[in-house]
Design a protein around this motif. Sequence first.
Motif, mmCIF file in Angstrom:
data_model
loop_
_atom_site.group_PDB
_atom_site.id
_atom_site.type_symbol
_atom_site.label_atom_id
_atom_site.label_comp_id
_atom_site.label_asym_id
_atom_site.label_seq_id
_atom_site.Cartn_x
_atom_site.Cartn_y
_atom_site.Cartn_z
ATOM 1 N N PHE A 124 0.821 -1.213 0.000
ATOM 2 C CA PHE A 124 0.000 0.000 0.000
ATOM 3 C C PHE A 124 0.857 1.266 0.000
ATOM 4 N N ILE A 125 2.095 1.168 0.490
ATOM 5 C CA ILE A 125 2.953 2.363 0.569
ATOM 6 C C ILE A 125 3.271 2.919 -0.820
ATOM 7 N N PRO A 126 3.846 2.102 -1.737
ATOM 8 C CA PRO A 126 4.090 2.659 -3.072
ATOM 9 C C PRO A 126 2.802 3.021 -3.806
ATOM 10 N N LEU A 127 1.716 2.280 -3.529
ATOM 11 C CA LEU A 127 0.451 2.601 -4.187
ATOM 12 C C LEU A 127 -0.066 3.967 -3.742
ATOM 13 N N PHE A 128 0.077 4.272 -2.443
ATOM 14 C CA PHE A 128 -0.371 5.571 -1.940
ATOM 15 C C PHE A 128 0.487 6.698 -2.510
ATOM 16 N N ILE A 129 1.796 6.470 -2.593
ATOM 17 C CA ILE A 129 2.685 7.504 -3.145
ATOM 18 C C ILE A 129 2.336 7.781 -4.596
ATOM 19 N N LEU A 130 2.092 6.723 -5.357
ATOM 20 C CA LEU A 130 1.735 6.890 -6.763
ATOM 21 C C LEU A 130 0.417 7.643 -6.905
ATOM 22 N N TYR A 131 -0.548 7.322 -6.061
ATOM 23 C CA TYR A 131 -1.845 7.991 -6.114
ATOM 24 C C TYR A 131 -1.726 9.463 -5.706
ATOM 25 N N LYS A 132 -0.885 9.717 -4.713
ATOM 26 C CA LYS A 132 -0.759 11.074 -4.180
ATOM 27 C C LYS A 132 -0.167 12.033 -5.199
ATOM 28 N N TYR A 133 0.812 11.548 -5.970
ATOM 29 C CA TYR A 133 1.542 12.457 -6.861
ATOM 30 C C TYR A 133 1.096 12.344 -8.319
ATOM 31 N N GLU A 134 0.078 11.554 -8.577
ATOM 32 C CA GLU A 134 -0.404 11.460 -9.960
ATOM 33 C C GLU A 134 -1.319 12.624 -10.258
ATOM 34 N N THR A 135 -1.205 13.153 -11.460
ATOM 35 C CA THR A 135 -2.060 14.267 -11.892
ATOM 36 C C THR A 135 -3.284 13.674 -12.583
ATOM 37 N N PHE A 136 -4.432 13.921 -12.014
ATOM 38 C CA PHE A 136 -5.654 13.359 -12.571
ATOM 39 C C PHE A 136 -6.209 14.278 -13.657
ATOM 40 N N ALA A 137 -6.901 13.673 -14.589
ATOM 41 C CA ALA A 137 -7.530 14.449 -15.667
ATOM 42 C C ALA A 137 -8.666 15.282 -15.102
ATOM 43 N N THR A 138 -8.955 16.377 -15.792
ATOM 44 C CA THR A 138 -10.037 17.252 -15.331
ATOM 45 C C THR A 138 -11.399 16.671 -15.656
ATOM 46 N N ASN A 139 -11.452 15.807 -16.694
ATOM 47 C CA ASN A 139 -12.718 15.182 -17.057
ATOM 48 C C ASN A 139 -13.176 14.279 -15.911
ATOM 49 N N LYS A 140 -14.406 14.491 -15.467
ATOM 50 C CA LYS A 140 -14.870 13.750 -14.281
ATOM 51 C C LYS A 140 -14.999 12.253 -14.548
ATOM 52 N N TYR A 141 -15.323 11.894 -15.801
ATOM 53 C CA TYR A 141 -15.453 10.473 -16.103
ATOM 54 C C TYR A 141 -14.093 9.783 -16.074
ATOM 55 N N LYS A 142 -13.062 10.434 -16.644
ATOM 56 C CA LYS A 142 -11.717 9.859 -16.622
ATOM 57 C C LYS A 142 -11.165 9.811 -15.201
ATOM 58 N N LYS A 143 -11.478 10.834 -14.434
ATOM 59 C CA LYS A 143 -11.014 10.850 -13.048
ATOM 60 C C LYS A 143 -11.650 9.705 -12.254
ATOM 61 N N ARG A 144 -12.951 9.489 -12.491
ATOM 62 C CA ARG A 144 -13.630 8.398 -11.810
ATOM 63 C C ARG A 144 -13.019 7.049 -12.203
ATOM 64 N N ALA A 145 -12.633 6.904 -13.473
ATOM 65 C CA ALA A 145 -12.032 5.653 -13.945
ATOM 66 C C ALA A 145 -10.693 5.399 -13.262
ATOM 67 N N ARG A 146 -9.881 6.443 -13.073
ATOM 68 C CA ARG A 146 -8.584 6.277 -12.406
ATOM 69 C C ARG A 146 -8.758 5.899 -10.946
ATOM 70 N N VAL A 147 -9.724 6.516 -10.298
ATOM 71 C CA VAL A 147 -9.981 6.189 -8.892
ATOM 72 C C VAL A 147 -10.428 4.735 -8.767
ATOM 73 N N LEU A 148 -11.266 4.306 -9.677
ATOM 74 C CA LEU A 148 -11.716 2.910 -9.652
ATOM 75 C C LEU A 148 -10.561 1.948 -9.887
ATOM 76 N N LEU A 149 -9.607 2.342 -10.730
ATOM 77 C CA LEU A 149 -8.445 1.496 -10.980
ATOM 78 C C LEU A 149 -7.601 1.333 -9.713
ATOM 79 N N TYR A 150 -7.382 2.438 -9.006
ATOM 80 C CA TYR A 150 -6.642 2.357 -7.741
ATOM 81 C C TYR A 150 -7.407 1.543 -6.705
ATOM 82 N N LEU A 151 -8.714 1.687 -6.717
ATOM 83 C CA LEU A 151 -9.534 0.904 -5.794
ATOM 84 C C LEU A 151 -9.419 -0.594 -6.100
ATOM 85 N N SER A 152 -9.375 -0.918 -7.390
ATOM 86 C CA SER A 152 -9.227 -2.321 -7.804
ATOM 87 C C SER A 152 -7.903 -2.902 -7.319
ATOM 88 N N ILE A 153 -6.809 -2.128 -7.451
ATOM 89 C CA ILE A 153 -5.501 -2.587 -6.989
ATOM 90 C C ILE A 153 -5.498 -2.758 -5.470
#
Length: 525
Positions: free
Chosen positions: A12-41
Amino acid sequence: MTFIYPFVFFLFIPLFILYKYETFATNKYKKRARVLLYLSISFAILALSRPVILNTLNKQKFDAQDFIVAIDASYSMQAADLDPTRYIVAKQTLKDIIKAFPKNRFSIFAFTSNAILISPPTTDSAISFMALDSLEPKHILTKGTSLAELLKTVSKTSYEKKSLIIFSDGGEDYDLDTLVNTAKKNNIIPYVVATGSSSGSVLTLNNKNIKDEKNNLVISRINPILKNFASLSGGKYYLLDSPNSGAVQQILSDISGVENQKIEIDVLSYTELFHFVTLLSLLSFLMAVTKIHELYVFIPLLFLPNNAHSQILDFYHIYNANSAFKEANYVQSAKEFDKLTPSVKSYYNKAVAYYKAGEYKKAVQIFATIKTTNPLLKQSIFYNMGNCAVKLGKFQRAKIYYQHALSLGHDDESFYNLRLLYQLNLKEKQDTSNMLPKKEVKKETQADKKEKPQKNEGKQESSKSSSSKSKHEASKSSAGSSDSKGKEKKQALQKTDKPVNAEYKIGYKAYELINKGYTDEKHPW
């Protein structure tokens, strides 16, 4: 709830670091998809940690005998006076003993100048056999034999009365008093199986005879101390001088006479939860990589009644069935039709698919189960059953089916096929595939249903039957189409059960223990 592998949480440590410093897209649908991907991992990591619910600790009691078995893995056991070697004959004899007593518990030790446990106490003979097969003598660097070290190791076990079965040639042990005293002090009853011939065998290394410092051949024989050790310690002595030695039966007889003991073991069971977490991970991943997360407004559909679910699934299976039929994958098409809500149409289409696949026996059986009051559909069914009978070489039965079809109304194809059968006067199993008209059975599809609007249920069935009519024209073709010899190949769908090959490996730590001090051995032979 607890976790069997909690160290996995470090992921979870590297996963949290990657999530913290990743730049998410402004599109809400793409942002939701990235969050779901992290949730899946995250769910996947949680599943790897093996979450479980511990059940209560249960005590199980049973009557059995506990035996400790020790097999000599020293270099002298590679002598070839027993075919193929002493070690292999001893190992096979040990397997026969374990197999003869499936309810008893066996602990297995391997020893040279050191002793190691290779199989803990168990009644599972498969585990014991895997442990024996996994021990590789070529990885053992210590070459000598020490019964004293074996007795010292066995004395540390928790058994009150230790029944010890030893397979060995005796090695270089000559201190009889020490061996007897150790056995009596620790309540060890030895069943000594002297493994080797009375004449002995010359030892070889790299296909060359081993010689001592005086250039004499090194010959390995059974150590005479073994017999005295067994008798003075209150045990038994056996001579295993051939693979078919009568000693095996004597060992089995003596072991069976050992009094059973009340054995009580603690059994800790738990309920696995990882499959639920894995399902959440897969669902999250599926939503992340597809556009399902954009259709969250349709989630209430999951709570629709069962009949609504079945209708939705029918569209899916009809699409798969039609696609498989177009690709000439008729067996798969039939399987998809079988998944539909049972109806006259689904059964008819399934039978047509099996006919096209060359599964005539299945096709005629399904045609025979279709019940309808529509005369046109009945006529089509009897016609197709007649074609199946021709393909199966059942010409008398085919005539009956064609006659039933004609009794429901005139049909050119049925009449032509029946007349041809009577003219040719064919015998059973004679081929007529090149004589009857060559057409193909067509599959009734949803498109057929939409071609003509029906005013009522009766007309709907007749339209089904009329479409089936053109479809039967195909059947009719089948009564006549085929290869030049008139025989079609059937696809055989078979399932094979493959045994699962479990692995039991002895780790390098065990070899380190048994190899300890090998550099100090001067005359290990």
